[in-house]
Design a protein around this motif. Structure first.
Motif, PDB file in Angstrom:
ATOM      1  N   ALA A 134       0.837  -1.202   0.000  1.00 37.12           N
ATOM      2  CA  ALA A 134       0.000   0.000   0.000  1.00 37.12           C
ATOM      3  C   ALA A 134       0.870   1.248   0.000  1.00 37.12           C
ATOM      4  CB  ALA A 134      -0.914  -0.003   1.221  1.00 37.12           C
ATOM      5  N   SER A 135       0.256   2.379  -0.301  1.00 37.72           N
ATOM      6  CA  SER A 135       0.995   3.650  -0.356  1.00 37.72           C
ATOM      7  C   SER A 135       1.616   4.013   0.986  1.00 37.72           C
ATOM      8  CB  SER A 135       0.068   4.777  -0.812  1.00 37.72           C
ATOM      9  OG  SER A 135      -0.986   4.966   0.124  1.00 37.72           O
ATOM     10  N   THR A 136       1.037   3.475   2.073  1.00 41.73           N
ATOM     11  CA  THR A 136       1.561   3.761   3.409  1.00 41.73           C
ATOM     12  C   THR A 136       2.603   2.730   3.855  1.00 41.73           C
ATOM     13  OG1 THR A 136      -0.537   2.786   4.162  1.00 41.73           O
ATOM     14  CG2 THR A 136      -0.316   5.172   4.339  1.00 41.73           C
ATOM     15  N   GLY A 137       2.999   1.825   2.922  1.00 38.96           N
ATOM     16  CA  GLY A 137       4.136   0.951   3.176  1.00 38.96           C
ATOM     17  C   GLY A 137       3.821  -0.447   3.679  1.00 38.96           C
ATOM     18  N   GLN A 138       2.566  -0.737   4.003  1.00 38.92           N
ATOM     19  CA  GLN A 138       2.219  -2.059   4.521  1.00 38.92           C
ATOM     20  C   GLN A 138       1.885  -3.020   3.375  1.00 38.92           C
ATOM     21  OE1 GLN A 138       0.575   0.759   5.201  1.00 38.92           O
ATOM     22  NE2 GLN A 138       0.326   1.080   7.393  1.00 38.92           N
ATOM     23  N   THR A 139       2.254  -4.273   3.535  1.00 44.42           N
ATOM     24  CA  THR A 139       1.875  -5.296   2.566  1.00 44.42           C
ATOM     25  C   THR A 139       0.468  -5.788   2.893  1.00 44.42           C
ATOM     26  OG1 THR A 139       4.157  -6.003   2.234  1.00 44.42           O
ATOM     27  CG2 THR A 139       2.434  -7.557   1.597  1.00 44.42           C
ATOM     28  N   LEU A 140      -0.431  -5.698   1.892  1.00 42.58           N
ATOM     29  CA  LEU A 140      -1.798  -6.171   2.049  1.00 42.58           C
ATOM     30  C   LEU A 140      -2.024  -7.373   1.145  1.00 42.58           C
ATOM     31  CD1 LEU A 140      -3.776  -2.785   2.143  1.00 42.58           C
ATOM     32  CD2 LEU A 140      -2.801  -4.097   4.039  1.00 42.58           C
ATOM     33  N   TYR A 141      -2.972  -8.207   1.538  1.00 45.29           N
ATOM     34  CA  TYR A 141      -3.226  -9.462   0.834  1.00 45.29           C
ATOM     35  C   TYR A 141      -4.650  -9.447   0.283  1.00 45.29           C
ATOM     36  CZ  TYR A 141       1.043 -10.635   3.254  1.00 45.29           C
ATOM     37  OH  TYR A 141       2.334 -10.616   3.700  1.00 45.29           O
ATOM     38  N   TYR A 142      -4.804  -9.981  -0.928  1.00 41.70           N
ATOM     39  CA  TYR A 142      -6.073  -9.853  -1.635  1.00 41.70           C
ATOM     40  C   TYR A 142      -6.554 -11.201  -2.158  1.00 41.70           C
ATOM     41  CZ  TYR A 142      -4.770  -4.931  -1.641  1.00 41.70           C
ATOM     42  OH  TYR A 142      -4.400  -3.670  -1.257  1.00 41.70           O
ATOM     43  N   LYS A 143      -7.861 -11.368  -2.112  1.00 43.47           N
ATOM     44  CA  LYS A 143      -8.501 -12.544  -2.700  1.00 43.47           C
ATOM     45  C   LYS A 143      -9.442 -12.068  -3.796  1.00 43.47           C
ATOM     46  CE  LYS A 143     -10.365 -16.988  -1.284  1.00 43.47           C
ATOM     47  NZ  LYS A 143      -9.160 -17.689  -1.714  1.00 43.47           N
ATOM     48  N   ILE A 144      -9.300 -12.636  -4.982  1.00 42.44           N
ATOM     49  CA  ILE A 144     -10.143 -12.247  -6.113  1.00 42.44           C
ATOM     50  C   ILE A 144     -11.546 -12.803  -5.907  1.00 42.44           C
ATOM     51  CG2 ILE A 144     -10.477 -12.455  -8.608  1.00 42.44           C
ATOM     52  CD1 ILE A 144      -7.378 -12.813  -8.798  1.00 42.44           C
ATOM     53  N   ILE A 145     -12.546 -11.956  -6.070  1.00 42.52           N
ATOM     54  CA  ILE A 145     -13.935 -12.389  -5.994  1.00 42.52           C
ATOM     55  C   ILE A 145     -14.279 -13.048  -7.319  1.00 42.52           C
ATOM     56  CG2 ILE A 145     -16.333 -11.632  -5.707  1.00 42.52           C
ATOM     57  CD1 ILE A 145     -15.204  -9.333  -3.972  1.00 42.52           C
ATOM     58  N   SER A 146     -14.607 -14.311  -7.260  1.00 38.94           N
ATOM     59  CA  SER A 146     -14.746 -15.149  -8.454  1.00 38.94           C
ATOM     60  C   SER A 146     -15.602 -14.505  -9.538  1.00 38.94           C
ATOM     61  CB  SER A 146     -15.357 -16.502  -8.055  1.00 38.94           C
ATOM     62  OG  SER A 146     -15.489 -17.333  -9.181  1.00 38.94           O
ATOM     63  N   GLY A 147     -15.079 -14.526 -10.763  1.00 37.03           N
ATOM     64  CA  GLY A 147     -15.823 -14.052 -11.913  1.00 37.03           C
ATOM     65  C   GLY A 147     -15.878 -12.548 -12.061  1.00 37.03           C
ATOM     66  N   THR A 148     -15.080 -11.820 -11.283  1.00 33.82           N
ATOM     67  CA  THR A 148     -15.110 -10.355 -11.322  1.00 33.82           C
ATOM     68  C   THR A 148     -13.695  -9.799 -11.370  1.00 33.82           C
ATOM     69  OG1 THR A 148     -14.964  -9.920  -8.933  1.00 33.82           O
ATOM     70  CG2 THR A 148     -17.158 -10.438  -9.821  1.00 33.82           C
ATOM     71  N   THR A 149     -13.602  -8.503 -11.530  1.00 40.02           N
ATOM     72  CA  THR A 149     -12.318  -7.813 -11.347  1.00 40.02           C
ATOM     73  C   THR A 149     -12.356  -7.040 -10.029  1.00 40.02           C
ATOM     74  OG1 THR A 149     -13.117  -5.983 -12.710  1.00 40.02           O
ATOM     75  CG2 THR A 149     -11.747  -7.646 -13.804  1.00 40.02           C
ATOM     76  N   ASN A 150     -13.031  -7.639  -9.040  1.00 36.55           N
ATOM     77  CA  ASN A 150     -13.085  -7.097  -7.687  1.00 36.55           C
ATOM     78  C   ASN A 150     -12.289  -7.993  -6.751  1.00 36.55           C
ATOM     79  OD1 ASN A 150     -14.889  -5.137  -8.618  1.00 36.55           O
ATOM     80  ND2 ASN A 150     -16.673  -6.360  -8.079  1.00 36.55           N
ATOM     81  N   VAL A 151     -11.760  -7.396  -5.696  1.00 34.58           N
ATOM     82  CA  VAL A 151     -11.037  -8.176  -4.691  1.00 34.58           C
ATOM     83  C   VAL A 151     -11.487  -7.767  -3.300  1.00 34.58           C
ATOM     84  CG1 VAL A 151      -8.959  -8.611  -6.059  1.00 34.58           C
ATOM     85  CG2 VAL A 151      -9.119  -6.511  -4.685  1.00 34.58           C
ATOM     86  N   GLU A 152     -11.249  -8.683  -2.361  1.00 35.54           N
ATOM     87  CA  GLU A 152     -11.411  -8.330  -0.954  1.00 35.54           C
ATOM     88  C   GLU A 152     -10.053  -8.400  -0.291  1.00 35.54           C
ATOM     89  OE1 GLU A 152     -14.130 -11.085   0.899  1.00 35.54           O
ATOM     90  OE2 GLU A 152     -12.491 -12.410   1.500  1.00 35.54           O
ATOM     91  N   VAL A 153      -9.847  -7.518   0.674  1.00 36.68           N
ATOM     92  CA  VAL A 153      -8.644  -7.579   1.494  1.00 36.68           C
ATOM     93  C   VAL A 153      -8.818  -8.765   2.440  1.00 36.68           C
ATOM     94  CG1 VAL A 153      -7.113  -6.324   3.046  1.00 36.68           C
ATOM     95  CG2 VAL A 153      -8.492  -5.062   1.399  1.00 36.68           C
ATOM     96  N   THR A 154      -7.806  -9.606   2.553  1.00 37.44           N
ATOM     97  CA  THR A 154      -7.928 -10.805   3.360  1.00 37.44           C
ATOM     98  C   THR A 154      -6.712 -10.966   4.265  1.00 37.44           C
ATOM     99  OG1 THR A 154      -8.456 -13.184   3.269  1.00 37.44           O
ATOM    100  CG2 THR A 154      -6.853 -12.360   1.664  1.00 37.44           C
TER     101      THR A 154
END
Length: 198
Positions: A23-43
């Motif tokens: 992220a822009s603030t320097g932390q590593t974030l993890y993402y899961k793709i919401i099936s069938g979309t170009t959306n993600v959730e932070v996980t």
């Protein structure tokens, strides 16, 4: 058999998240793709809930509205269940206007978290989303939230709280043990206040 068991653990770990990004603030974030979309959730990154073996986000965090992986740009629409649970060094969180839901236990037990800005795009604050964030004093909730889940803000430390007109449901124990709370403004659309909400 031991080899097969170890291989199965590696497979499970691969399922915990699809990709990570800084992220822009320097932390590593993890993402899961919401099936069938170009959306993600932070996980969360681990095999089980939490950051065991990973560096948990800390300090002031700004969650991005979009993130790019392998040439594809995804919209960050959800903060998943337990995404930041027990991230004890987080102090503030800014959630982007792309996010529509905050999952169950998303920020629970973030004991140093003192400031959260929830944008107008969010409609659901999940059960125990900010449970036991006992340093939390400043919360801004946008005017699209309809549901505040059970235990959502249990044991927080704000002195006043405004529930917007969009909210129809306040869950059980939602503000239980908020012992510093001296005033609450409840919007005119609330139809249900759960057992022991305050």
């Amino acid at each position: 058999l031991l080899f097969l068991f170890a291989l199965s653990l590696c497979s499970i770990a691969a399922w915990a998240y699809d990709f990570s990004s800084v992220a822009s603030t320097g932390q590593t974030l993890y993402y899961k793709i919401i099936s069938g979309t170009t959306n993600v959730e932070v996980t969360y990154p681990g095999i089980t809930y939490g950051y065991s073996g990973f560096t948990a986000p800390s300090g002031a965090l700004t969650i991005p509205s979009t993130v790019t992986n392998n040439g594809i740009t995804y919209s960050v629409t959800n903060i998943g269940n337990s995404a930041f649970e027990e991230c004890n060094s987080l102090t503030s969180v800014t959630i982007p206007g792309s996010v529509t839901s905050i999952g169950n236990r998303a920020f629970s037990y973030c004991h140093l978290l003192n400031s959260v800005s929830i944008p107008n795009s969010v409609t659901i604050i999940g059960a125990s989303a900010f449970d036991d964030c006992y340093s939390l004093k400043n919360v801004t909730i946008g005017n699209s939230v309809t549901n505040i889940g059970n235990y959502a803000f249990r044991n927080c430390r704000f002195t006043s709280f405004t529930i917007p007109n969009s909210v129809t449901y306040i869950g059980e124990y939602a503000f239980r043990a908020c012992n510093k709370l001296t005033s609450v403004t409840i919007g005119n659309s609330v139809t249900t206040i759960g057992y022991s909400a305050f």
